[in-house]
Design a protein around this motif. Structure first.
Motif: not given
Ligand SMILES: [Zn+2]
Length: 148
Positions: A50-57, A63-71, A88-91, A127-131
């Motif tokens: 999920t990629i959600a738009g928002r304002a930072s603090a 954007l907040e990028i959420d990833l869910t799964g199992s690799v 993983q949830a990353t802003e 990019d987020e998954l690699v990190l």
């Protein structure tokens, strides 16, 4: 086609300003920078994103990028497969051009991405998954082969 990479791009600043969200599922095996870390196989490795738009603090476009799964990764101790959970949830902050990217990178602790053109969700997810993947994955505790 389930598991295929999305073939659309989105305007990150517009998504951020209207606090919108896009989501989907893609196959980690379709991501070149991730595929090489996976246990070989033909089975799909779905990652829900999920990629959600928002304002930072501090009120910057983000954007907040959420990833869910199992690799399935290769354990670096026994070389057996180890299912690695991904939650993983990353802003990330958005930069309008190269100049702003450099400036924000120097000013803030978080991640900054260049969004001077429409973005491909699959690229952000990759990019987020690699990190988030460990450099040297291992079974927790004893490896299954050592227990036998
Ligand atoms: Zn192991």
């Amino acid at each position: 086609m389930p598991g295929s990479a999305p073939d659309f791009r989105f305007d990150a600043f517009r998504l951020s300003s209207r606090a919108g969200a896009i989501s989907g599922t893609l196959d980690a095996r379709s991501l070149p920078n991730v595929a090489e870390s996976l246990v070989a196989g033909d089975d799909p490795v779905p990652i829900a994103w999920t990629i959600a738009g928002r304002a930072s603090a501090d009120d910057r476009p983000a954007l907040e990028i959420d990833l869910t799964g199992s690799v399935p990764l290769v354990c670096q101790r026994c070389l057996g497969p180890v299912d690695w959970p991904v939650a993983q949830a990353t802003e990330v902050l958005l930069a309008r051009d190269e100049k702003e990217l450099v400036r924000l990178d120097a000013e803030v602790d978080g991640e900054v991405i260049l969004a001077d053109r429409p973005l491909d969700p699959a690229t952000l997810v990759q990019d987020e998954l690699v990190l988030t993947l460990p450099f040297a994955p291992r079974h927790e505790g004893e490896c299954p082969s050592a227990r036998q």
